[in-house]
Every structure is written in structure tokens, then in C-alpha cells.
Design a protein around this motif. Structure first.
Motif, PDB file in Angstrom:
ATOM      1  N   SER A 211       0.841  -1.269   0.119  1.00 14.13           N
ATOM      2  CA  SER A 211      -0.101   0.064   0.043  1.00 14.13           C
ATOM      3  C   SER A 211       0.836   1.226   0.167  1.00 14.13           C
ATOM      4  O   SER A 211       1.955   1.252   0.120  1.00 14.13           O
ATOM      5  CB  SER A 211      -0.816  -0.096   1.230  1.00 14.13           C
ATOM      6  N   GLY A 212       0.254   2.475  -0.295  1.00 12.84           N
ATOM      7  CA  GLY A 212       0.942   3.590  -0.320  1.00 12.84           C
ATOM      8  C   GLY A 212       1.660   3.853   1.037  1.00 12.84           C
ATOM      9  O   GLY A 212       2.652   4.430   1.327  1.00 12.84           O
ATOM     10  N   ARG A 213       0.747   3.513   2.137  1.00 11.21           N
ATOM     11  CA  ARG A 213       1.204   3.834   3.436  1.00 11.21           C
ATOM     12  C   ARG A 213       2.336   2.909   3.956  1.00 11.21           C
ATOM     13  O   ARG A 213       3.421   3.400   4.639  1.00 11.21           O
ATOM     14  CB  ARG A 213       0.240   3.631   4.519  1.00 11.21           C
ATOM     15  N   VAL A 214       2.400   1.588   3.507  1.00  8.36           N
ATOM     16  CA  VAL A 214       3.268   0.702   3.553  1.00  8.36           C
ATOM     17  C   VAL A 214       4.735   1.164   3.118  1.00  8.36           C
ATOM     18  O   VAL A 214       5.848   1.094   3.746  1.00  8.36           O
ATOM     19  CB  VAL A 214       3.237  -0.768   3.296  1.00  8.36           C
ATOM     20  N   PHE A 215       4.665   1.701   1.990  1.00 10.11           N
ATOM     21  CA  PHE A 215       5.902   2.348   1.249  1.00 10.11           C
ATOM     22  C   PHE A 215       6.295   3.373   2.196  1.00 10.11           C
ATOM     23  O   PHE A 215       7.656   3.549   2.410  1.00 10.11           O
ATOM     24  CB  PHE A 215       5.442   2.757  -0.135  1.00 10.11           C
ATOM     25  N   LEU A 216       5.551   4.293   2.581  1.00 12.81           N
ATOM     26  CA  LEU A 216       6.086   5.523   3.353  1.00 12.81           C
ATOM     27  C   LEU A 216       6.652   4.944   4.764  1.00 12.81           C
ATOM     28  O   LEU A 216       7.789   5.659   5.031  1.00 12.81           O
ATOM     29  CB  LEU A 216       4.928   6.478   3.626  1.00 12.81           C
ATOM     30  N   GLU A 217       6.095   4.088   5.249  1.00  6.81           N
ATOM     31  CA  GLU A 217       6.703   3.452   6.616  1.00  6.81           C
ATOM     32  C   GLU A 217       8.041   2.811   6.263  1.00  6.81           C
ATOM     33  O   GLU A 217       8.974   2.971   7.083  1.00  6.81           O
ATOM     34  CB  GLU A 217       5.734   2.376   7.189  1.00  6.81           C
ATOM     35  N   GLN A 218       8.138   2.228   5.255  1.00 11.74           N
ATOM     36  CA  GLN A 218       9.304   1.560   4.808  1.00 11.74           C
ATOM     37  C   GLN A 218      10.457   2.515   4.666  1.00 11.74           C
ATOM     38  O   GLN A 218      11.604   2.425   5.204  1.00 11.74           O
ATOM     39  CB  GLN A 218       9.163   0.505   3.588  1.00 11.74           C
ATOM     40  N   CYS A 219      10.147   3.591   3.988  1.00 12.85           N
ATOM     41  CA  CYS A 219      11.054   4.366   3.512  1.00 12.85           C
ATOM     42  C   CYS A 219      11.702   5.141   4.982  1.00 12.85           C
ATOM     43  O   CYS A 219      13.048   5.424   5.047  1.00 12.85           O
ATOM     44  CB  CYS A 219      10.308   5.793   2.577  1.00 12.85           C
ATOM     45  N   LEU A 220      10.825   5.609   5.896  1.00 11.36           N
ATOM     46  CA  LEU A 220      11.242   5.950   7.227  1.00 11.36           C
ATOM     47  C   LEU A 220      11.837   5.105   7.993  1.00 11.36           C
ATOM     48  O   LEU A 220      13.026   5.303   8.575  1.00 11.36           O
ATOM     49  CB  LEU A 220       9.940   6.693   7.809  1.00 11.36           C
ATOM     50  N   HIS A 221      11.344   3.875   8.167  1.00 15.06           N
ATOM     51  CA  HIS A 221      11.997   2.902   8.969  1.00 15.06           C
ATOM     52  C   HIS A 221      13.291   2.272   8.469  1.00 15.06           C
ATOM     53  O   HIS A 221      14.175   1.818   9.215  1.00 15.06           O
ATOM     54  CB  HIS A 221      10.822   1.846   9.606  1.00 15.06           C
TER      55      HIS A 221
ATOM     56  N   GLY B 229      15.145  13.595   4.739  1.00 18.87           N
ATOM     57  CA  GLY B 229      16.687  14.390   4.620  1.00 18.87           C
ATOM     58  C   GLY B 229      17.185  14.587   6.020  1.00 18.87           C
ATOM     59  O   GLY B 229      18.359  14.233   6.232  1.00 18.87           O
ATOM     60  N   GLY B 230      16.314  15.235   6.838  1.00 16.17           N
ATOM     61  CA  GLY B 230      16.736  15.347   8.305  1.00 16.17           C
ATOM     62  C   GLY B 230      17.170  13.923   9.022  1.00 16.17           C
ATOM     63  O   GLY B 230      18.125  14.235   9.643  1.00 16.17           O
ATOM     64  N   LEU B 231      16.294  13.079   8.925  1.00 13.69           N
ATOM     65  CA  LEU B 231      16.770  11.855   9.316  1.00 13.69           C
ATOM     66  C   LEU B 231      17.900  11.114   8.802  1.00 13.69           C
ATOM     67  O   LEU B 231      18.757  10.628   9.752  1.00 13.69           O
ATOM     68  CB  LEU B 231      15.391  10.795   9.103  1.00 13.69           C
ATOM     69  N   ARG B 232      17.988  11.295   7.693  1.00 12.10           N
ATOM     70  CA  ARG B 232      19.496  10.602   7.036  1.00 12.10           C
ATOM     71  C   ARG B 232      20.609  11.413   7.672  1.00 12.10           C
ATOM     72  O   ARG B 232      21.870  10.781   7.813  1.00 12.10           O
ATOM     73  CB  ARG B 232      19.272  10.843   5.557  1.00 12.10           C
TER      74      ARG B 232
END
Length: 195
Positions: free
Chosen positions: A81-91, A168-171
Motif C-alpha cells: 500500500s502507499g502507507r506501507v511504502f512510506l513507513e518502509q522509507c522512514l524505518h 533528509g533530516g533523519l538521514r
């Protein structure tokens, strides 16, 4: 008109090697000699193929951007899902903090910080890169909205820019040594803002 000798190396391989050096060290700290050694090129071949250190750097940013956009689009297509993609990018950023290699941050954000708008051509490359990356996140937010995971009334481009700036900030934090637990905590807070 004089025609130069044909290139006797793979420009894509040379570009990738140069990008890795710039990404690890930054533009100013990278010498021409280091680039020549990494790319396995003579000075004349370097100038014939790439023109100058700055032009090579600009091409490295393009190469990095195109690769990142391609990877993100593929990941979005394959995500449940779109939300799963976003969670994966962050985590996933927390996994960078756990990795054996020293985190390098994002070449695009590193460049924005290093140059701080001093060089117009590089600033344009950074702006274009951020815009292209943001486009992937707009698509992800819109997909999540269509799937009912993000309210339809939210402005997708604004949320996408928020996500890109957060990533960007997290990286940068990971590059500075933030532990994985901290990154996961911040990622959860970022996701709550999408509700």
C-alpha cells in the motif's frame, strides 16, 4: 574539425566510482587525483569525457537522483500500500544506522548543505533532484489517500514535501550517529502527521 580518440573505458562505471567518492567525502574534500585513481583514468581521458571536476560532480548528482527515483518508484509499485511504502522509507533509515558501513547521508542533501547556494548550477541540480524525489512521494501520498489510509482532504504535495524534508533530516541524524531506536521513534511521529 579534429575528433578525439574514442573512449576506452565505460563512462557509466567511471561515473559511479566518482559518485561514491563524492558521496563519501564531499565535493571540496575530493581532489582530482583521488577521482582519477577511483575512476582509473588519465587526466586527458578525464577532461575529454567529463570536462571538469564540477561538471563531473553535477553528472554524479544526476546519476544519484535518477537511481534514487528509479528505486523509489519500484519500491512504491511493489509495496502492499502507499502507507506501507512510506513507513518502509522512514524505518529503513534505522537500518542504515545499524549497518556495518559509516552512514553517508543523502548526496543531494549533503550537497545542499555543503554548497548552500554558492554555485548556481549545483543549486539548480539540487532543486531539480528534490523536485523529482518529491514527485514520487506525491504519488505515494495520493495512493494512500485513494486506499483510505491518509485523509483525502490533505494536500498531497505539501505532505510529500514534509516527508522529503523529514527523510533528509533523519538521514543527516543517522550520519551524525543517531541510534536506530531514535530513528524509529521519529519515524513513528512523522507517520502520525499523515493521519
Amino acid at each position: 574539425m579534429k575528433i578525439g580518440r574514442p573512449l576506452e573505458f565505460d563512462p557509466d562505471v567511471a561515473l559511479e566510482r566518482a559518485m561514491q567518492v563524492f558521496w563519501r567525502q564531499g565535493y571540496a574534500a575530493t581532489s582530482l587525483q583521488q577521482l582519477l585513481e577511483a575512476m582509473d583514468l588519465s587526466k586527458s581521458s578525464f577532461y575529454q569525457a567529463f570536462g571538469s571536476k564540477q561538471r563531473l560532480f553535477e553528472r554524479c548528482i544526476e546519476h544519484f537522483r535518477d537511481d534514487q527515483v528509479h528505486r523509489l518508484r519500484q519500491a512504491l509499485e511493489q509495496a502492499g500500500s502507499g502507507r506501507v511504502f512510506l513507513e518502509q522509507c522512514l524505518h529503513t533509515l534505522a537500518e542504515e544506522a545499524r549497518g556495518p558501513q559509516k552512514p553517508r547521508g543523502c548526496l543531494i542533501m549533503n550537497t545542499a548543505t555543503e554548497f548552500a547556494g554558492r554555485e548556481p548550477a549545483v543549486a539548480q541540480q539540487v532543486a531539480t533532484s528534490i523536485e523529482r524525489l518529491t514527485g514520487v512521494f506525491v504519488a505515494a501520498v495520493q495512493r494512500a489517500q485513494a486506499e483510505g489510509d491518509i485523509p483525502a482532504g490533505h494536500d498531497a504535495p505539501v505532505l510529500a514535501r514534509y516527508l522529503v524534508s523529514s527523510i533528509g533530516g533523519l538521514r543527516t541524524m543517522v550520519k551524525a550517529g543517531a541510534p536506530p531506536e531514535t530513528v524509529h521513534d521519529i519515524a513513528r511521529v512523522v507517520m502520525t502527521a499523515l493521519r
